[in-house]
Design an enzyme around this catalytic site. Sequence first.
Site, PDB file in Angstrom:
ATOM      1  N   ASP A 241       0.837  -1.199   0.000  1.00 10.98           N
ATOM      2  CA  ASP A 241       0.000   0.000   0.000  1.00 10.98           C
ATOM      3  C   ASP A 241       0.871   1.247   0.000  1.00 10.98           C
ATOM      4  O   ASP A 241       0.606   2.202  -0.703  1.00 10.98           O
ATOM      5  CB  ASP A 241      -0.976   0.005   1.198  1.00 10.98           C
ATOM      6  CG  ASP A 241      -0.289  -0.232   2.535  1.00 10.98           C
ATOM      7  OD1 ASP A 241       0.894  -0.627   2.557  1.00 10.98           O
ATOM      8  OD2 ASP A 241      -0.937  -0.024   3.573  1.00 10.98           O
TER       9      ASP A 241
ATOM     10  N   ASP B 298       7.359   3.850   2.762  1.00  9.75           N
ATOM     11  CA  ASP B 298       7.613   5.083   3.522  1.00  9.75           C
ATOM     12  C   ASP B 298       9.122   5.141   3.829  1.00  9.75           C
ATOM     13  O   ASP B 298       9.903   5.613   2.994  1.00  9.75           O
ATOM     14  CB  ASP B 298       6.746   5.058   4.777  1.00  9.75           C
ATOM     15  CG  ASP B 298       6.740   6.353   5.560  1.00  9.75           C
ATOM     16  OD1 ASP B 298       7.699   7.128   5.455  1.00  9.75           O
ATOM     17  OD2 ASP B 298       5.783   6.605   6.315  1.00  9.75           O
TER      18      ASP B 298
ATOM     19  N   PHE C 115       0.910  11.679   7.393  1.00 10.06           N
ATOM     20  CA  PHE C 115       0.504  10.300   7.658  1.00 10.06           C
ATOM     21  C   PHE C 115      -0.804  10.053   6.921  1.00 10.06           C
ATOM     22  O   PHE C 115      -1.797  10.736   7.139  1.00 10.06           O
ATOM     23  CB  PHE C 115       0.364  10.050   9.165  1.00 10.06           C
ATOM     24  CG  PHE C 115       0.359   8.589   9.483  1.00 10.06           C
ATOM     25  CD1 PHE C 115       1.547   7.868   9.515  1.00 10.06           C
ATOM     26  CD2 PHE C 115      -0.832   7.929   9.723  1.00 10.06           C
ATOM     27  CE1 PHE C 115       1.549   6.494   9.791  1.00 10.06           C
ATOM     28  CE2 PHE C 115      -0.843   6.565   9.998  1.00 10.06           C
ATOM     29  CZ  PHE C 115       0.352   5.851  10.035  1.00 10.06           C
TER      30      PHE C 115
ATOM     31  N   ARG D 150      -9.055   1.859   7.456  1.00 12.62           N
ATOM     32  CA  ARG D 150      -8.685   1.048   6.282  1.00 12.62           C
ATOM     33  C   ARG D 150      -9.823   1.012   5.268  1.00 12.62           C
ATOM     34  O   ARG D 150      -9.607   0.772   4.089  1.00 12.62           O
ATOM     35  CB  ARG D 150      -8.350  -0.389   6.694  1.00 12.62           C
ATOM     36  CG  ARG D 150      -7.088  -0.552   7.527  1.00 12.62           C
ATOM     37  CD  ARG D 150      -6.673  -2.018   7.544  1.00 12.62           C
ATOM     38  NE  ARG D 150      -5.801  -2.365   8.652  1.00 12.62           N
ATOM     39  CZ  ARG D 150      -4.464  -2.291   8.637  1.00 12.62           C
ATOM     40  NH1 ARG D 150      -3.853  -1.828   7.576  1.00 12.62           N
ATOM     41  NH2 ARG D 150      -3.751  -2.658   9.671  1.00 12.62           N
TER      42      ARG D 150
HETATM   43  O1  LIG Z   1       8.321   1.859   4.415  1.00 15.45           O
HETATM   44  P1  LIG Z   1       7.959   1.589   5.855  1.00 15.45           P
HETATM   45  O2  LIG Z   1       8.367   2.729   6.751  1.00 15.45           O
HETATM   46  O3  LIG Z   1       8.472   0.263   6.328  1.00 15.45           O
HETATM   47  O4  LIG Z   1       6.365   1.579   5.956  1.00 15.45           O
HETATM   48  C1  LIG Z   1       5.546   0.853   5.092  1.00 15.45           C
HETATM   49  C2  LIG Z   1       4.827  -0.261   5.784  1.00 15.45           C
HETATM   50  O5  LIG Z   1       4.074   0.249   6.895  1.00 15.45           O
HETATM   51  C3  LIG Z   1       2.737  -0.223   6.821  1.00 15.45           C
HETATM   52  O6  LIG Z   1       2.603  -1.457   7.464  1.00 15.45           O
HETATM   53  P2  LIG Z   1       2.304  -1.630   9.043  1.00 15.45           P
HETATM   54  O7  LIG Z   1       3.563  -2.095   9.704  1.00 15.45           O
HETATM   55  O8  LIG Z   1       1.662  -0.389   9.559  1.00 15.45           O
HETATM   56  O9  LIG Z   1       1.312  -2.826   9.076  1.00 15.45           O
HETATM   57  P3  LIG Z   1      -0.092  -3.002   8.311  1.00 15.45           P
HETATM   58  O10 LIG Z   1       0.237  -3.234   6.850  1.00 15.45           O
HETATM   59  O11 LIG Z   1      -0.668  -4.206   8.973  1.00 15.45           O
HETATM   60  O12 LIG Z   1      -0.922  -1.751   8.502  1.00 15.45           O
HETATM   61  C4  LIG Z   1       2.506  -0.393   5.342  1.00 15.45           C
HETATM   62  O13 LIG Z   1       1.466  -1.304   5.086  1.00 15.45           O
HETATM   63  C5  LIG Z   1       3.837  -0.888   4.825  1.00 15.45           C
HETATM   64  O14 LIG Z   1       3.939  -2.292   4.863  1.00 15.45           O
HETATM   65  O1  HPA Z   2       1.559   7.242   6.050  1.00 19.47           O
HETATM   66  C1  HPA Z   2       1.276   6.093   6.479  1.00 19.47           C
HETATM   67  N1  HPA Z   2      -0.008   5.717   6.771  1.00 19.47           N
HETATM   68  C2  HPA Z   2      -0.344   4.487   7.233  1.00 19.47           C
HETATM   69  N2  HPA Z   2       0.548   3.529   7.414  1.00 19.47           N
HETATM   70  C3  HPA Z   2       1.824   3.823   7.137  1.00 19.47           C
HETATM   71  N3  HPA Z   2       2.898   3.058   7.240  1.00 19.47           N
HETATM   72  C4  HPA Z   2       3.938   3.776   6.862  1.00 19.47           C
HETATM   73  N4  HPA Z   2       3.568   5.021   6.515  1.00 19.47           N
HETATM   74  C5  HPA Z   2       2.234   5.083   6.674  1.00 19.47           C
END
Ligand SMILES: O=P(O)(O)OC[C@H]1O[C@H](OP(=O)(O)OP(=O)(O)O)[C@H](O)[C@@H]1O
Ligand code: HPA
Length: 177
Positions: free
Chosen positions: A99, A102, A151, A164
Amino acid sequence: MSMPELVPVLSAQQVEEIVVALGQRISSDFGEKGGVAVCVLKGAFVFFADLIRTLTIPVEVDFVGVASYGAQTESSGNIELTKPIESDITGRQVLVVEDIVDTGATARFLLDYLGGFEPARINLCAFLDKRERRNHAVRVDYSGHVVRDGFLVGYGLDWNGCYRNLKGIHRLEQNNP
Ligand SMILES: O=P(O)(O)OC[C@H]1O[C@H](OP(=O)(O)OP(=O)(O)O)[C@H](O)[C@@H]1O
Ligand code: HPA
């Protein structure tokens, strides 16, 4: 603490147009050999469901689970594999579907993990490509929309498990009273 405000960033219509364009590019690049599309749980599940239905090539699907953010808006930096891949991806064309990229920590971790199975090709697709906090070297081969900062929530992205289900992308802004 006051309720956070949701500032619209992409409408549902814009989201749909971006997904269709990505699906066309991926179909054309992967070609009739197709491949395995890997959904990164949980956040990518909404985008993934839409994206695979725009693909016009043979595609198998699989899921991997990772977690790092928890209830925070800052990555803990500790990436945990909560569900391993089940398909045999050795020698296959693989598309990792996120998704958001970051800091890049999650994508880097997954590309290294999946790359260890020696796929013929591995590409990363992210609906959102947020570059400001990037501190891990990752190439986003298919980037839906580049965002500078903030964010983001909606279209699978959460804050503390919420939002979500929103159809568009919004920026979460904490209002101070
Ligand atoms: O580039 P980064 O800084 O690593 O961030 C990106 C990750 O953060 C979020 O996952 P999260 O750990 O929040 O879990 P989720 O997918 O279950 O929401 C998102 O879905 C990515 O997988
Ligand atoms: O901007 C954000 N939103 C939600 N989840 C995330 N995980 C990394 N960056 C983000």
